[in-house]
Write a protein that holds these residues in place. Structure first.
Motif, PDB file in Angstrom:
ATOM      1  N   GLY A  42       4.131   5.712  -5.240  1.00 22.15           N
ATOM      2  CA  GLY A  42       4.135   5.715  -6.703  1.00 22.15           C
ATOM      3  C   GLY A  42       3.164   6.734  -7.263  1.00 22.15           C
ATOM      4  O   GLY A  42       3.486   7.466  -8.210  1.00 22.15           O
ATOM      5  N   ARG A  43       1.983   6.793  -6.669  1.00 21.08           N
ATOM      6  CA  ARG A  43       0.984   7.767  -7.130  1.00 21.08           C
ATOM      7  C   ARG A  43       1.466   9.192  -6.893  1.00 21.08           C
ATOM      8  O   ARG A  43       1.303  10.068  -7.733  1.00 21.08           O
ATOM      9  N   TRP A  44       2.068   9.442  -5.732  1.00 21.34           N
ATOM     10  CA  TRP A  44       2.609  10.765  -5.420  1.00 21.34           C
ATOM     11  C   TRP A  44       3.656  11.165  -6.459  1.00 21.34           C
ATOM     12  O   TRP A  44       3.649  12.288  -6.962  1.00 21.34           O
ATOM     13  N   VAL A  54       0.841  -1.205   0.000  1.00 23.84           N
ATOM     14  CA  VAL A  54       0.000   0.000   0.000  1.00 23.84           C
ATOM     15  C   VAL A  54       0.873   1.251   0.000  1.00 23.84           C
ATOM     16  O   VAL A  54       0.632   2.193  -0.764  1.00 23.84           O
ATOM     17  N   GLN A  55       1.903   1.239   0.837  1.00 25.86           N
ATOM     18  CA  GLN A  55       2.805   2.382   0.909  1.00 25.86           C
ATOM     19  C   GLN A  55       3.515   2.598  -0.422  1.00 25.86           C
ATOM     20  O   GLN A  55       3.651   3.727  -0.883  1.00 25.86           O
ATOM     21  N   ASP A  56       3.952   1.533  -1.064  1.00 24.68           N
ATOM     22  CA  ASP A  56       4.595   1.646  -2.382  1.00 24.68           C
ATOM     23  C   ASP A  56       3.632   2.235  -3.408  1.00 24.68           C
ATOM     24  O   ASP A  56       4.021   3.069  -4.235  1.00 24.68           O
ATOM     25  N   ALA A  75       5.436  14.136 -11.324  1.00 25.18           N
ATOM     26  CA  ALA A  75       5.906  14.068 -12.711  1.00 25.18           C
ATOM     27  C   ALA A  75       4.922  14.775 -13.645  1.00 25.18           C
ATOM     28  O   ALA A  75       5.343  15.489 -14.567  1.00 25.18           O
ATOM     29  N   ASP A  76       3.627  14.608 -13.415  1.00 21.54           N
ATOM     30  CA  ASP A  76       2.619  15.289 -14.233  1.00 21.54           C
ATOM     31  C   ASP A  76       2.736  16.805 -14.103  1.00 21.54           C
ATOM     32  O   ASP A  76       2.640  17.538 -15.094  1.00 21.54           O
ATOM     33  N   ALA A 114      11.031  13.811 -16.363  1.00 19.08           N
ATOM     34  CA  ALA A 114      10.064  14.167 -15.326  1.00 19.08           C
ATOM     35  C   ALA A 114       9.955  13.087 -14.245  1.00 19.08           C
ATOM     36  O   ALA A 114       9.867  13.400 -13.062  1.00 19.08           O
ATOM     37  N   ALA A 115       9.979  11.829 -14.630  1.00 19.08           N
ATOM     38  CA  ALA A 115       9.855  10.749 -13.649  1.00 19.08           C
ATOM     39  C   ALA A 115      11.062  10.720 -12.704  1.00 19.08           C
ATOM     40  O   ALA A 115      10.905  10.578 -11.485  1.00 19.08           O
TER      41      ALA A 115
END
Length: 72
Positions: free
Chosen positions: A25-27, A19-21, A32-33, A49-50
């Motif tokens: 990852g979403r953050w 869940v933390q990963d 990056a967006d 960007a990534a």
């Protein structure tokens, strides 16, 4: 302090780690967006960007740790 607890629990529990990963990852995707958005509009240059999002995320985590320790 919540993130310290999450990081600790993630080191002990594979489900929490997953869940933390996913949250991390979403953050990083959001960062990056935002970087791509700014670069597309000429606000700044971003080569990768990534990769830059990973670096910024690590810096933010480091600041969180520093601030939490300073409050002790």
């Amino acid at each position: 302090m919540l993130w310290f607890q999450v990081w600790h629990e993630a080191s002990l529990d594979p489900e929490v780690a997953a869940v933390q990963d996913a949250l991390d990852g979403r953050w990083r995707e959001v960062l990056a967006d935002v970087l791509r958005y700014g670069a597309e509009r000429g606000a700044f240059e971003v080569v990768d960007a990534a990769a830059t999002a990973r670096i910024l995320s690590a810096v933010v985590d480091g600041i969180r740790v520093s601030e939490a320790v300073a409050r002790q």
